[in-house]
Design an enzyme around this catalytic site. Structure first.
Site, PDB file in Angstrom:
ATOM      1  N   GLY A 130       0.976  -1.181   0.035  1.00 41.87           N
ATOM      2  CA  GLY A 130       0.164  -0.048   0.099  1.00 41.87           C
ATOM      3  C   GLY A 130       0.951   1.375   0.130  1.00 41.87           C
ATOM      4  N   ILE A 156      -9.207  -0.890  -6.044  1.00 40.09           N
ATOM      5  CA  ILE A 156      -9.131  -0.013  -7.358  1.00 40.09           C
ATOM      6  C   ILE A 156     -10.235   0.549  -7.692  1.00 40.09           C
ATOM      7  CG2 ILE A 156      -8.300  -0.042  -9.810  1.00 40.09           C
ATOM      8  CD1 ILE A 156      -6.141  -0.847  -7.533  1.00 40.09           C
ATOM      9  N   GLN A 343     -22.161  18.158  14.277  1.00 39.64           N
ATOM     10  CA  GLN A 343     -22.458  18.450  15.524  1.00 39.64           C
ATOM     11  C   GLN A 343     -23.356  19.675  15.853  1.00 39.64           C
ATOM     12  OE1 GLN A 343     -21.277  16.746  18.040  1.00 39.64           O
ATOM     13  NE2 GLN A 343     -22.038  17.960  19.838  1.00 39.64           N
ATOM     14  N   GLY A 347     -29.240  15.973  16.737  1.00 40.31           N
ATOM     15  CA  GLY A 347     -29.602  14.707  16.488  1.00 40.31           C
ATOM     16  C   GLY A 347     -30.114  14.406  15.010  1.00 40.31           C
ATOM     17  N   GLU A 370      -4.667   7.608  -2.148  1.00 34.89           N
ATOM     18  CA  GLU A 370      -3.684   8.659  -2.815  1.00 34.89           C
ATOM     19  C   GLU A 370      -2.767   8.923  -1.819  1.00 34.89           C
ATOM     20  OE1 GLU A 370      -4.581  11.015  -5.878  1.00 34.89           O
ATOM     21  OE2 GLU A 370      -6.614  10.098  -6.352  1.00 34.89           O
TER      22      GLU A 370
HETATM   23  C1  LIG Z   1     -11.992   3.785  -1.288  1.00 30.71           C
HETATM   24  C2  LIG Z   1     -10.605   3.472  -1.798  1.00 30.71           C
HETATM   25  C3  LIG Z   1     -10.269   3.609  -3.088  1.00 30.71           C
HETATM   26  C4  LIG Z   1      -8.962   3.572  -3.570  1.00 30.71           C
HETATM   27  N1  LIG Z   1      -8.726   3.591  -4.818  1.00 30.71           N
HETATM   28  C5  LIG Z   1      -7.459   3.239  -5.356  1.00 30.71           C
HETATM   29  C6  LIG Z   1      -7.230   3.287  -6.778  1.00 30.71           C
HETATM   30  O1  LIG Z   1      -8.070   3.817  -7.597  1.00 30.71           O
HETATM   31  N2  LIG Z   1      -6.092   2.739  -7.004  1.00 30.71           N
HETATM   32  C7  LIG Z   1      -5.016   2.095  -6.303  1.00 30.71           C
HETATM   33  O2  LIG Z   1      -4.007   1.738  -6.746  1.00 30.71           O
HETATM   34  N3  LIG Z   1      -5.137   2.505  -4.904  1.00 30.71           N
HETATM   35  C8  LIG Z   1      -6.411   2.764  -4.314  1.00 30.71           C
HETATM   36  N4  LIG Z   1      -6.757   2.591  -2.942  1.00 30.71           N
HETATM   37  C9  LIG Z   1      -5.725   2.265  -1.966  1.00 30.71           C
HETATM   38  C10 LIG Z   1      -5.141   3.363  -1.467  1.00 30.71           C
HETATM   39  O3  LIG Z   1      -4.181   4.137  -2.001  1.00 30.71           O
HETATM   40  C11 LIG Z   1      -4.211   2.612   0.001  1.00 30.71           C
HETATM   41  O4  LIG Z   1      -5.323   2.227   0.708  1.00 30.71           O
HETATM   42  C12 LIG Z   1      -3.506   3.454   0.502  1.00 30.71           C
HETATM   43  O5  LIG Z   1      -2.162   4.030  -0.216  1.00 30.71           O
HETATM   44  C13 LIG Z   1      -2.888   3.010   1.886  1.00 30.71           C
HETATM   45  O6  LIG Z   1      -2.339   1.938   1.753  1.00 30.71           O
HETATM   46  P1  LIG Z   1      -2.932   0.603   2.655  1.00 30.71           P
HETATM   47  O7  LIG Z   1      -4.273   0.524   2.680  1.00 30.71           O
HETATM   48  O8  LIG Z   1      -2.141  -0.393   2.276  1.00 30.71           O
HETATM   49  O9  LIG Z   1      -2.059   0.949   4.203  1.00 30.71           O
HETATM   50  P2  LIG Z   1      -0.747   0.874   4.878  1.00 30.71           P
HETATM   51  O10 LIG Z   1       0.328   0.932   3.654  1.00 30.71           O
HETATM   52  O11 LIG Z   1      -0.852  -0.810   5.209  1.00 30.71           O
HETATM   53  O12 LIG Z   1      -0.800   1.801   5.963  1.00 30.71           O
HETATM   54  C14 LIG Z   1      -1.583   1.305   7.237  1.00 30.71           C
HETATM   55  C15 LIG Z   1      -1.297   2.472   8.131  1.00 30.71           C
HETATM   56  O13 LIG Z   1       0.264   2.586   8.566  1.00 30.71           O
HETATM   57  C16 LIG Z   1       0.629   3.690   8.285  1.00 30.71           C
HETATM   58  N5  LIG Z   1       1.913   3.683   7.610  1.00 30.71           N
HETATM   59  C17 LIG Z   1       2.452   2.670   6.963  1.00 30.71           C
HETATM   60  N6  LIG Z   1       3.729   2.880   6.491  1.00 30.71           N
HETATM   61  C18 LIG Z   1       4.157   4.032   7.437  1.00 30.71           C
HETATM   62  C19 LIG Z   1       5.646   4.743   7.608  1.00 30.71           C
HETATM   63  N7  LIG Z   1       6.448   4.331   6.868  1.00 30.71           N
HETATM   64  N8  LIG Z   1       5.621   5.867   8.493  1.00 30.71           N
HETATM   65  C20 LIG Z   1       4.387   6.035   9.260  1.00 30.71           C
HETATM   66  N9  LIG Z   1       3.063   5.182   8.841  1.00 30.71           N
HETATM   67  C21 LIG Z   1       3.139   4.562   8.327  1.00 30.71           C
HETATM   68  C22 LIG Z   1      -0.006   4.404   7.107  1.00 30.71           C
HETATM   69  O14 LIG Z   1      -0.122   5.675   6.978  1.00 30.71           O
HETATM   70  C23 LIG Z   1      -1.602   3.808   7.723  1.00 30.71           C
HETATM   71  O15 LIG Z   1      -1.953   4.741   8.749  1.00 30.71           O
HETATM   72  C24 LIG Z   1      -8.064   3.083  -2.722  1.00 30.71           C
HETATM   73  C25 LIG Z   1      -8.331   2.985  -1.208  1.00 30.71           C
HETATM   74  C26 LIG Z   1      -9.579   2.942  -0.845  1.00 30.71           C
HETATM   75  C27 LIG Z   1      -9.936   2.888   0.505  1.00 30.71           C
END
Ligand SMILES: Cc1cc2nc3c(=O)[nH]c(=O)nc-3n(C[C@H](O)[C@H](O)[C@H](O)COP(=O)(O)OP(=O)(O)OC[C@H]3O[C@@H](n4cnc5c(N)ncnc54)[C@H](O)[C@@H]3O)c2cc1C
Length: 392
Positions: A130, A156, A343, A347, A370
């Site tokens: 991610g 995605i 808020q 309600g 993103e």
């Molecule tokens: C509704 C939705 C639509 C999306 N659409 C797309 C899309 O069209 N295309 C696409 O490719 N992706 C898409 N995504 C994916 C999205 O970009 C990822 O969910 C996002 O980049 C975070 O990755 P992750 O969920 O794996 O979280 P993780 O990377 O597992 O992170 C989990 C937590 O750990 C924190 N963390 C991780 N590494 C570090 C670090 N080094 N330092 C501090 N904190 C850290 C993060 O900030 C987060 O709070 C979508 C996600 C959602 C929810």
């Protein structure tokens, strides 16, 4: 620097504001309850050429840049943040071709995006990668005139709906790239390519009308000419350029959402009476509303400035830094303002019919997708460090 949109950009904004009120608002509740994709509205945006507002005129667009994208996002998100996500994801899926595509690729895809004939999506995230996008494992191996893709993408936006996908995949194993990030490439994968399939529609907390699915590649054969830019190993440059622009655009969603929630809260606070007077006459409420306005206008300054930098070809680090600041501030602000707005309404704000709680649900994702807020802070800090080491 002039942060005022041009006359044409203002006209575009006014028209989107009108069609969002007339054509979208009456359907928002249904889209949310039934998780229905806003197909007709997207088609209307295509008819008006607004899906190509950032695409150069030679490829059928309006060439009005990132500023116009932000203005459109803002107007749509005021009314329906989920529709804004669908609109933004279309550009996100197209930017890799716009920024890095060959002339043939641009000629083939950009006019169809501009007219709305083709919808696009962007595939980066995987189950195991991610925030750490470079840990991706989806592989692309050249076999004659085709690349064979194997792997999986998750979460995605518009997957299954879009006509083509900008997919990032490894053309070199991570161990073999020598830490230079030259093992990643980006491919255009068309919807009906054999070996491409989609997961179930995810059930999300908010943004119900935006569709989110996994994508699977099972010996998916993609023509060699669909390698974006025609050369392997350029995926990271394409990715960074794309995200540096798309993050500014997605910031416009937070800006619009916050205004949508603020307006409902403001109108309600003037009308709702308790203890014999409108609740807005209590400082606890009026100061909340005033603070919301400050937050919104502060976000606007950052976002418009970042968009202006992008359109005026500022150095990449500046676009990246201001884009990350805009994304961070706008997404955190949007959730905070929506929550405060609820808020203020008491309600009734919690009841679905009132259409306030949806803003809170829709806002929640903005600090995640993103690039999470934590990753935005990382990016900002690294650029600051570089600037400080250069003695700037
Ligand atoms: C509704 C939705 C639509 C999306 N659409 C797309 C899309 O069209 N295309 C696409 O490719 N992706 C898409 N995504 C994916 C999205 O970009 C990822 O969910 C996002 O980049 C975070 O990755 P992750 O969920 O794996 O979280 P993780 O990377 O597992 O992170 C989990 C937590 O750990 C924190 N963390 C991780 N590494 C570090 C670090 N080094 N330092 C501090 N904190 C850290 C993060 O900030 C987060 O709070 C979508 C996600 C959602 C929810």
């Amino acid at each position: 620097m002039n942060l005022e949109p041009t006359k044409i950009q203002n006209e575009i904004r006014d028209l989107v504001r009108k069609i969002a009120e007339d054509k979208l608002r009456p359907l928002v509740r249904r889209f949310d309850i039934e998780a229905e994709y806003p197909l007709e509205f997207m088609k209307l945006l295509g008819t008006l050429n607004f899906l190509g507002v950032y695409i150069p005129e030679e490829f059928g667009g309006l060439n009005e840049g990132t500023v116009a994208m932000v203005l459109i996002m803002e107007e749509i998100a005021k009314v329906c943040p989920g529709t804004a996500t669908s609109f933004g994801a279309n550009a996100l899926g197209t930017y890799p071709i716009l920024f890095s595509g060959t002339d043939e690729q641009k000629k083939k895809y950009l006019p169809k995006v501009a007219s709305g004939e083709f919808l696009a999506a962007f595939g980066l995230t995987e189950p195991g990668s991610g925030s750490d996008a470079m840990a991706m494992t989806t592989r692309a191996v050249l076999d004659g005139n085709e690349y064979i893709l194997n792997g999986q993408k998750q979460f995605i936006t518009s997957a299954g709906r879009a006509d083509f996908y900008s997919i990032f995949a490894r053309t070199k194993a991570r161990e073999a790239e020598g830490g230079l990030s030259r093992g990643i490439s980006c491919f255009i994968v068309e919807k009906n390519t054999p070996g491409l399939s989609f997961g179930k529609k995810e059930e999300k907390m908010g943004l119900h009308c935006s569709e989110t699915r996994a994508i699977f590649f099972d010996n998916c054969r993609v023509p060699k000419e669909n390698l974006i830019g025609g050369k392997e190993g350029r995926g990271v440059g394409t990715l960074l350029n794309t995200l540096h622009h798309s993050r500014i655009v997605i910031s416009g969603q937070g800006l619009g959402l916050a205004q949508g929630a603020r307006t409902i809260a403001f109108d309600y606070a003037k009308k709702r009476e308790q203890f014999g007077r409108p609740i807005s006459e209590n400082q606890a409420i009026s100061h909340k509303l005033a603070n919301m306005e400050v937050q919104i206008e502060a976000a606007r300054c950052l976002i418009y400035r970042a968009a202006w930098y992008a359109d005026n070809k500022y150095p990449k680090d500046q676009i990246s830094k201001f884009g990350a600041m805009a994304k961070l501030f706008s997404s955190e602000m949007a959730f905070d303002v929506a929550n405060k707005a609820l808020q203020v309404c008491g309600g009734i704000g919690y009841m679905r019919d009132f259409m306030m709680e949806k803003y809170v649900r829709d806002a929640r994702v903005m600090t995640l997708y993103e690039g999470t807020s934590e990753m935005m802070l990382e990016e900002i800090f690294h650029i600051l460090l570089k600037e400080s080491n250069r003695g700037k």
